[in-house]
Design an enzyme around this catalytic site. Structure first.
Site, mmCIF file in Angstrom:
data_model
loop_
_atom_site.group_PDB
_atom_site.id
_atom_site.type_symbol
_atom_site.label_atom_id
_atom_site.label_comp_id
_atom_site.label_asym_id
_atom_site.label_seq_id
_atom_site.Cartn_x
_atom_site.Cartn_y
_atom_site.Cartn_z
ATOM 1 N N HIS A 68 0.833 -1.207 0.000
ATOM 2 C CA HIS A 68 0.000 0.000 0.000
ATOM 3 C C HIS A 68 0.865 1.254 0.000
ATOM 4 O O HIS A 68 1.922 1.309 0.625
ATOM 5 C CB HIS A 68 -1.011 -0.007 1.146
ATOM 6 C CG HIS A 68 -0.450 0.052 2.526
ATOM 7 N ND1 HIS A 68 -0.228 1.241 3.187
ATOM 8 C CD2 HIS A 68 -0.097 -0.926 3.402
ATOM 9 C CE1 HIS A 68 0.224 1.000 4.402
ATOM 10 N NE2 HIS A 68 0.323 -0.313 4.562
ATOM 11 N N ASP A 70 -0.517 4.350 0.698
ATOM 12 C CA ASP A 70 -1.030 5.365 1.621
ATOM 13 C C ASP A 70 -0.403 5.211 3.003
ATOM 14 O O ASP A 70 0.166 4.167 3.338
ATOM 15 C CB ASP A 70 -2.555 5.286 1.717
ATOM 16 C CG ASP A 70 -3.049 3.973 2.316
ATOM 17 O OD1 ASP A 70 -2.474 2.920 1.983
ATOM 18 O OD2 ASP A 70 -3.995 3.998 3.119
ATOM 19 N N ASP A 92 5.827 1.465 6.946
ATOM 20 C CA ASP A 92 4.445 1.030 6.687
ATOM 21 C C ASP A 92 3.782 1.947 5.676
ATOM 22 O O ASP A 92 3.139 2.924 6.057
ATOM 23 C CB ASP A 92 3.680 1.028 8.012
ATOM 24 C CG ASP A 92 2.306 0.419 7.918
ATOM 25 O OD1 ASP A 92 2.042 -0.291 6.940
ATOM 26 O OD2 ASP A 92 1.482 0.666 8.823
ATOM 27 N N GLU A 121 -5.385 1.538 2.164
ATOM 28 C CA GLU A 121 -5.250 0.404 3.085
ATOM 29 C C GLU A 121 -5.416 0.852 4.519
ATOM 30 O O GLU A 121 -5.929 0.108 5.371
ATOM 31 C CB GLU A 121 -3.887 -0.266 2.887
ATOM 32 C CG GLU A 121 -3.736 -1.623 3.578
ATOM 33 C CD GLU A 121 -3.231 -1.533 5.011
ATOM 34 O OE1 GLU A 121 -3.238 -2.581 5.702
ATOM 35 O OE2 GLU A 121 -2.809 -0.446 5.446
ATOM 36 N N GLU A 122 -4.984 2.079 4.819
ATOM 37 C CA GLU A 122 -5.079 2.594 6.178
ATOM 38 C C GLU A 122 -6.465 3.151 6.490
ATOM 39 O O GLU A 122 -6.703 3.612 7.600
ATOM 40 C CB GLU A 122 -4.025 3.691 6.407
ATOM 41 C CG GLU A 122 -2.580 3.241 6.256
ATOM 42 C CD GLU A 122 -2.104 2.352 7.392
ATOM 43 O OE1 GLU A 122 -2.919 2.003 8.272
ATOM 44 O OE2 GLU A 122 -0.911 1.995 7.390
ATOM 45 N N GLU A 145 4.234 -5.671 3.521
ATOM 46 C CA GLU A 145 4.113 -5.203 4.896
ATOM 47 C C GLU A 145 5.424 -5.511 5.615
ATOM 48 O O GLU A 145 6.106 -6.485 5.275
ATOM 49 C CB GLU A 145 2.957 -5.905 5.626
ATOM 50 C CG GLU A 145 1.571 -5.516 5.156
ATOM 51 C CD GLU A 145 1.148 -4.126 5.638
ATOM 52 O OE1 GLU A 145 1.829 -3.564 6.533
ATOM 53 O OE2 GLU A 145 0.145 -3.614 5.123
ATOM 54 N N HIS A 328 3.331 3.596 12.358
ATOM 55 C CA HIS A 328 2.434 4.648 12.850
ATOM 56 C C HIS A 328 3.046 5.493 13.970
ATOM 57 O O HIS A 328 2.327 6.258 14.612
ATOM 58 C CB HIS A 328 1.105 4.054 13.356
ATOM 59 C CG HIS A 328 0.351 3.292 12.314
ATOM 60 N ND1 HIS A 328 -0.935 2.808 12.541
ATOM 61 C CD2 HIS A 328 0.668 2.894 11.051
ATOM 62 C CE1 HIS A 328 -1.352 2.159 11.458
ATOM 63 N NE2 HIS A 328 -0.390 2.200 10.546
#
Length: 356
Positions: A68, A70, A92, A121-122, A145, A328
């Site tokens: 992903h 995003d 991530d 995805e987030e 990932e 994150h």
């Protein structure tokens, strides 16, 4: 294993991380990646969902590498310090996505590789993966990932997100009894207790139930409301329908003054694949060949594997450089040496899968 930091590959991941792409705001990063893939010989474009898609190579074996593009919010100044790339998305999951592009740049005879930089995805929507899930399944799939360059992820918990709203006739602030906010918290406590009791005595069946957000307001003077956002993480053997049914049953037996309504916002079932599939075996052997000791992991979060594994049913794992503890966080960082190692592993995997 000696690692070579190829300048073009370092520029690829650094440039991608430098472009902000918070979920649902990925367009600039998508266009940039499409351009970079074209420069590397990919047949690249933006698909109907807004994903960056690049194809390279020809042959009867089709491998999809989907990561992903995003990120979660939070701007982190992008820089390289002590051999680490620091910036939002470095781990991530722009690091894994850039590794996919770098590895696939060298075509393998008999293999067509499709690299997808998936959007949202987030977000609860997982729009990019859900669109790709409507297309024909490949022979093999790797989800981008962070697993560590010598790790392979074979399982993710499922997810259920519910919006719970409580409403009742407005009353004076000095009236006896709980406020609507307190009544909402009491209902949340019942949900949490039910989840704990459901998994009691079975560690593998542990269910996480978290209060992700809350809002309470006086409303229009006639009705007062409180809203909860409740997120579940569920293991294999538990379905989202079961948990939603139990939440609705608790709502029906709520003994407060407020009326309780529940809406499902997002859900993915748990995803788990065997460690003995051809793609998992190829990764284990490639990691050993690179001087590592492979480890298989099951994550407590979710990924686009939760969307694509049930839709495609093909052998699938998640893989990518980076330490997931930085996901994150304000100190998100990627060791560039591990990024280079992961590219070498991915190239080896593609060669091993070329025989189908």
């Amino acid at each position: 294993m000696e690692v070579e930091l190829v300048p073009d590959d370092v520029a690829l991941v650094g440039g991608l991380v430098a472009i902000p792409s918070v979920s649902r705001g990925e367009a600039d990063a998508v266009e940039w990646l499409v351009t970079r893939m074209r420069e590397r010989g990919f047949r690249a474009s933006v698909d109907a969902a807004g994903n960056a898609v690049g194809e390279i190579g020809e042959g009867p074996v089709h491998v999809v590498l989907l990561g992903h593009i995003d990120t979660v919010p939070g701007e982190i100044p992008v820089r390289v310090e002590d051999g680490e790339l620091i910036g939002r998305g470095a781990v991530d999951a722009k690091g894994p996505l850039a590794a996919f592009v770098a590895a696939a740049t060298e075509p393998v005879a008999g293999v067509k590789v499709t690299v997808v930089g998936a959007v949202e995805e987030e977000s609860p929507t997982s729009k990019g993966a859900r669109y790709r899930a409507t297309l024909a399944a490949p022979d093999w799939c790797v989800i981008g990932e962070p697993s560590g360059w010598d790790g392979v992820t074979v399982g993710y918990k499922g997810r259920l997100v519910l919006d719970v709203s409580l409403s009742r006739s407005a009353r004076h602030g000095a009236s006896p009894g709980p406020t609507v906010a307190e009544e909402a918290l009491a209902f949340w406590s019942r949900l949490s207790h039910a989840a704990i009791q459901r998994g009691a005595g079975a560690r593998a069946a542990r269910i996480d139930c978290r209060l992700e957000g809350m809002h309470a307001a006086a409303g229009n003077g006639l009705v007062e409301r409180a809203e909860l956002r409740v997120g579940y993480r569920l293991p294999s053997g538990v379905t989202t329908d079961e948990l939603e049914h139990e939440a609705r049953a608790l709502a029906e037996t709520h003994d407060g003054d407020a009326e309780v309504a529940i809406e499902r916002i997002a859900s993915e079932e748990p995803a788990r694949t065997a460690r003995t599939t051809p793609v998992a075996t190829a990764f284990a052997r490639a990691i050993v060949a690179a001087g590592g000791r492979p480890s298989f992991k099951e994550k407590s979060g979710t990924s686009d594997m939760n969307v694509l594994l049930p839709a495609w049913g093909c052998p699938m794992v998640a893989y990518g450089p980076g330490d997931a503890q930085y996901d994150h966080t304000p100190i998100e960082r990627l060791a560039l040496a591990d990024y280079a190692r992961s590219i070498a592993v991915l190239r080896d995997v593609l060669r091993r899968l070329s025989s189908g």
